[in-house]
Design a protein around this motif. Structure first.
Motif, short mmCIF file in Angstrom:
data_model
loop_
_atom_site.label_atom_id
_atom_site.label_comp_id
_atom_site.label_asym_id
_atom_site.label_seq_id
_atom_site.Cartn_x
_atom_site.Cartn_y
_atom_site.Cartn_z
N GLY A 63 44.51 33.55 54.15
CA GLY A 63 45.09 34.60 53.31
C GLY A 63 44.73 34.42 51.85
N ALA A 64 44.75 33.17 51.38
CA ALA A 64 44.41 32.91 49.97
C ALA A 64 42.94 33.22 49.70
CB ALA A 64 44.71 31.46 49.63
N LEU A 65 42.05 32.85 50.63
CA LEU A 65 40.63 33.14 50.45
C LEU A 65 40.37 34.64 50.48
CD1 LEU A 65 39.00 30.31 52.61
CD2 LEU A 65 39.02 30.51 50.11
N PHE A 66 41.07 35.35 51.37
CA PHE A 66 40.95 36.81 51.43
C PHE A 66 41.33 37.44 50.10
CE2 PHE A 66 43.21 40.84 52.15
CZ PHE A 66 42.19 41.61 52.69
N ALA A 67 42.47 37.01 49.55
CA ALA A 67 42.93 37.57 48.28
C ALA A 67 41.99 37.20 47.13
CB ALA A 67 44.34 37.06 47.98
N LEU A 68 41.51 35.96 47.11
CA LEU A 68 40.60 35.54 46.04
C LEU A 68 39.27 36.27 46.11
CD1 LEU A 68 41.27 31.69 45.97
CD2 LEU A 68 41.91 33.38 44.22
N PHE A 69 38.79 36.54 47.33
CA PHE A 69 37.52 37.25 47.47
C PHE A 69 37.59 38.64 46.85
CE2 PHE A 69 35.16 40.44 49.92
CZ PHE A 69 33.86 40.03 49.67
N TRP A 70 38.66 39.39 47.18
CA TRP A 70 38.77 40.74 46.65
C TRP A 70 39.10 40.74 45.17
CZ3 TRP A 70 36.76 44.69 48.95
CH2 TRP A 70 36.58 44.66 50.33
N GLY A 71 39.84 39.73 44.71
CA GLY A 71 40.07 39.61 43.28
C GLY A 71 38.78 39.34 42.52
N ALA A 72 37.95 38.43 43.06
CA ALA A 72 36.68 38.13 42.41
C ALA A 72 35.75 39.34 42.45
CB ALA A 72 36.02 36.93 43.11
N LEU A 73 35.79 40.09 43.56
CA LEU A 73 34.95 41.28 43.65
C LEU A 73 35.35 42.32 42.59
CD1 LEU A 73 32.72 42.82 45.15
CD2 LEU A 73 34.47 43.68 46.72
N GLN A 74 36.65 42.52 42.43
CA GLN A 74 37.09 43.46 41.39
C GLN A 74 36.72 42.96 40.00
OE1 GLN A 74 41.26 43.96 40.55
NE2 GLN A 74 41.02 46.16 40.30
N ALA A 75 36.83 41.66 39.78
CA ALA A 75 36.45 41.10 38.48
C ALA A 75 34.97 41.35 38.20
CB ALA A 75 36.76 39.61 38.45
N GLY A 76 34.14 41.16 39.23
CA GLY A 76 32.71 41.41 39.03
C GLY A 76 32.40 42.85 38.72
N LEU A 77 33.07 43.77 39.42
CA LEU A 77 32.82 45.20 39.17
C LEU A 77 33.29 45.60 37.77
CD1 LEU A 77 33.85 46.69 42.65
CD2 LEU A 77 31.54 46.38 41.73
N LEU A 78 34.45 45.09 37.36
CA LEU A 78 34.94 45.41 36.02
C LEU A 78 34.04 44.82 34.94
CD1 LEU A 78 38.79 44.91 36.49
CD2 LEU A 78 37.59 47.07 36.14
N TRP A 79 33.53 43.61 35.19
CA TRP A 79 32.64 42.97 34.23
C TRP A 79 31.33 43.74 34.10
CZ3 TRP A 79 27.88 40.33 34.98
CH2 TRP A 79 27.43 39.65 33.85
N LEU A 80 30.80 44.23 35.23
CA LEU A 80 29.58 45.03 35.18
C LEU A 80 29.82 46.36 34.47
CD1 LEU A 80 28.13 44.45 38.77
CD2 LEU A 80 27.25 43.54 36.61
N ASP A 81 31.06 46.84 34.52
CA ASP A 81 31.40 48.10 33.86
C ASP A 81 31.65 47.92 32.38
OD1 ASP A 81 31.72 50.89 34.17
OD2 ASP A 81 33.91 50.67 34.08
N GLY A 82 31.59 46.67 31.91
CA GLY A 82 31.76 46.40 30.48
C GLY A 82 33.19 46.30 30.02
N ALA A 83 34.14 46.02 30.92
CA ALA A 83 35.54 45.91 30.54
C ALA A 83 35.77 44.61 29.75
CB ALA A 83 36.43 45.93 31.78
N SER A 85 37.27 41.01 28.62
CA SER A 85 37.52 39.84 29.48
C SER A 85 38.98 39.73 29.89
CB SER A 85 37.07 38.57 28.76
OG SER A 85 35.70 38.62 28.45
N LEU A 86 39.90 40.00 28.94
CA LEU A 86 41.33 39.90 29.26
C LEU A 86 41.72 40.94 30.32
CD1 LEU A 86 42.97 39.23 25.77
CD2 LEU A 86 42.61 37.62 27.65
N LEU A 87 41.16 42.13 30.22
CA LEU A 87 41.46 43.16 31.20
C LEU A 87 40.90 42.77 32.57
CD1 LEU A 87 42.55 46.00 31.85
CD2 LEU A 87 40.29 46.89 31.23
N VAL A 88 39.70 42.21 32.59
CA VAL A 88 39.09 41.77 33.85
C VAL A 88 39.95 40.70 34.51
CG1 VAL A 88 37.12 40.57 34.85
CG2 VAL A 88 36.75 42.37 33.17
N LEU A 89 40.35 39.70 33.72
CA LEU A 89 41.16 38.61 34.27
C LEU A 89 42.52 39.11 34.74
CD1 LEU A 89 41.48 35.59 34.78
CD2 LEU A 89 42.32 35.35 32.44
#
Length: 235
Positions: A63-83, A85-89
């Motif tokens: 469950g923790a790995l599942f949650a971390l995977f999707w959290g990291a994926l959202q972080a990557g998409l937000l970072w590519l969108d230029g958001a 750093s505080l908003l990404v985190l």
């Protein structure tokens, strides 16, 4: 099983199913303080229902790995969108916490409610809308809950069998063999489950008419806990 776990296991399945549905909505729309409160409470309930053994610790890690995977994926998409750093985190960590809380909620419901009882509660709730056909989604839910652990056991058994044989196959060939063996095992278990449903008369609408006791003080206690966590969710 402790006395507290026995009481949780013996609660009205309608109460547990309704509580979980409302809790899922509160978790999905709640803020970070509320999510931390949900994880603390739900984690304690899961640990109470089953001590932290090898199987349960594997589910927690999954469950923790599942949650971390999707959290990291959202972080990557937000970072590519230029958001920023505080908003990404902030958004990525909030999504990971939200998903982990939902995993704990589902795990607690499964551990505290037998599949048959969940199906009876769903049939009771769906009867005013679906009428006599309310037993069909109830049977589907029961089979799904019952079948998921069998899938895990089948995959684990096939994986261990391949590791013990040490065939030395390439990765693609090993995965193809793993997939075909798992599908054969699940196909055999599906047939066995179909025979079990037919032999027990679970394909009859009459089998899904539950006889539940009237609401008692446990409903008030569950409602109070839900209200308290709801306050934390939107604080």
């Amino acid at each position: 099983m402790t006395e507290a776990a026995r009481r949780l296991f013996g609660l009205d399945p309608r109460l547990k199913l309704g509580w979980a549905l409302i809790a899922g909505g509160l978790i999905w729309h709640g803020g970070t303080p509320g999510l931390l409160a949900w994880i603390l409470v739900l984690g304690a309930l899961v640990a109470l229902l089953r001590p932290l053994g090898r199987d349960l610790s594997r589910l927690w890690r999954g469950g923790a790995l599942f949650a971390l995977f999707w959290g990291a994926l959202q972080a990557g998409l937000l970072w590519l969108d230029g958001a920023p750093s505080l908003l990404v985190l902030g958004q990525a960590s909030q999504l990971a916490l939200r998903l982990f809380a939902l995993v704990l909620l589902g795990l607690g419901l499964v551990l505290s409610t037998p599949p048959r009882q969940s199906g009876l509660a769903l049939a009771w709730a769906g009867r005013p809308v679906l009428g006599v056909r309310a037993w069909e989604p109830a049977l589907a839910l029961t089979l799904m809950i019952h079948f998921l652990p069998q899938c895990r056991r089948a995959m684990r058994g096939v994986r261990l069998g391949l590791e013990q044989r040490r065939l030395g196959l390439p990765l693609t060939r090993r995965w193809a063999l793993f997939a075909s063996a798992v599908l054969r095992a699940l196909g055999r278990r599906t047939w066995e489950q179909t025979l079990a449903v037919a032999s027990r008369g679970l394909d009859d609408p009459e089998a899904w008419i539950g006889r539940f006791p009237p609401p008692d003080r446990s409903w008030l206690a569950a409602g109070a806990l839900l209200a308290l966590l709801g306050v934390f969710s939107f604080s």
